[in-house]
Design a protein around this motif. Sequence first.
Motif, PDB file in Angstrom:
ATOM      1  N   UNK A   1       0.847  -1.199   0.000  1.00  0.00           N
ATOM      2  CA  UNK A   1       0.000   0.000   0.000  1.00  0.00           C
ATOM      3  C   UNK A   1       0.883   1.248   0.000  1.00  0.00           C
ATOM      4  N   UNK A   2       1.923   1.234   0.804  1.00  0.00           N
ATOM      5  CA  UNK A   2       2.854   2.368   0.858  1.00  0.00           C
ATOM      6  C   UNK A   2       3.519   2.586  -0.510  1.00  0.00           C
ATOM      7  N   UNK A   3       3.935   1.484  -1.126  1.00  0.00           N
ATOM      8  CA  UNK A   3       4.576   1.574  -2.452  1.00  0.00           C
ATOM      9  C   UNK A   3       3.620   2.124  -3.493  1.00  0.00           C
ATOM     10  N   UNK A   4       2.407   1.596  -3.525  1.00  0.00           N
ATOM     11  CA  UNK A   4       1.434   2.019  -4.528  1.00  0.00           C
ATOM     12  C   UNK A   4       0.962   3.449  -4.310  1.00  0.00           C
ATOM     13  N   UNK A   5       0.961   3.883  -3.061  1.00  0.00           N
ATOM     14  CA  UNK A   5       0.568   5.268  -2.774  1.00  0.00           C
ATOM     15  C   UNK A   5       1.517   6.249  -3.451  1.00  0.00           C
ATOM     16  N   UNK A   6       2.796   5.882  -3.539  1.00  0.00           N
ATOM     17  CA  UNK A   6       3.773   6.757  -4.199  1.00  0.00           C
ATOM     18  C   UNK A   6       3.518   6.851  -5.699  1.00  0.00           C
ATOM     19  N   UNK A   7       2.792   5.882  -6.246  1.00  0.00           N
ATOM     20  CA  UNK A   7       2.529   5.838  -7.679  1.00  0.00           C
ATOM     21  C   UNK A   7       1.094   6.248  -8.006  1.00  0.00           C
ATOM     22  N   UNK A   8       0.399   6.830  -7.011  1.00  0.00           N
ATOM     23  CA  UNK A   8      -1.018   7.172  -7.176  1.00  0.00           C
ATOM     24  C   UNK A   8      -1.234   8.675  -7.084  1.00  0.00           C
ATOM     25  N   UNK A   9      -2.136   9.177  -7.925  1.00  0.00           N
ATOM     26  CA  UNK A   9      -2.492  10.591  -7.870  1.00  0.00           C
ATOM     27  C   UNK A   9      -3.299  10.900  -6.607  1.00  0.00           C
TER      28      UNK A   9
END
Length: 324
Positions: free
Chosen positions: A99-107
Amino acid sequence: MVEGMERHRVLVVGYDDAELLDIACVTTTLDAVRVIDPGLGYDLTLATPGGRAITCSSGLVLNAQAALERVRGPIGTLVVSGGLGHQDASRDERLVGHVRRLARESERVASLCTGASVLAAAGLLDGRRATTHWHFAQRLAEEYEKVTVDPRPIWVQDGNVYTAAGVTSALDLSLSFIEADFGGDVARWVSRAMVTYLHRPGNQAQMSVFTAAPAADHLVRKVTDHVAERLDGDLSTVALARLARVSPRHLTRLFRAELRQTPGRYVRSARLAAAAQLLSASDLPVSRVAARCGFASAEALRQAFAREYGIAPSQYRSVSSTTA
């Protein structure tokens, strides 16, 4: 309608004991956009650990479309669902790490209900204001001291991070996303298609004083019943203490112990809750609403409403009226 608009990628994170209604509120509401125009809307994916089917809190089994570990950005909106399994999910280092990783790749990053604990565990709420279901708010605040937990609003935006109180507030948050992405006309069409009111403003209270559990102390209950029946009367602490046959100081102690607020604060909340109900369910002029609910004038109501909810009574009526 909206021309040249690309479809928006939405990733919903689920886990065992997630709340199905949280997931469905977001996915069904967002999916309704494509009915207007197949070229508009959202590409929706439910991702779970290992891509496994999850058993929701209700016992129903939901299949996933992707393994959380294999998802890569960019992502338009990352949504973490809530549910009774949120504590296990927030303690799952692999899930939280992804979740932390994907948050960095999310608008945009969002949580629904108790899903806020997963965002908090990932450090995504540090230094931010956030909300969750009122029943779990104190626990979230105690476990994550860097998060400013506000249990009152139905959803909160802090930068590109959104937290919703859960269950049907997920629908309100989804409508706000649609309005931001495709405009107010599309959001209004979807709200009509969903047979709901145009989305409630995020700062609308989760729970009215009139739907809260009654106070256990008989004196406090006597006073709160009196307040509900006589909103336009003298509800000063002195007058209420006289009714209860105790001193104002003792009444304040009782209210703090039972309701965690002073009598004066309770009265203001009750009057504002009643005013909000009248604004949404009647076409009475604001001045009449103010008088019925114990405000000295329409301006006094406007100031109190803006101070409490950050919105004017007229604006509140325009987005929540049931009389149209």
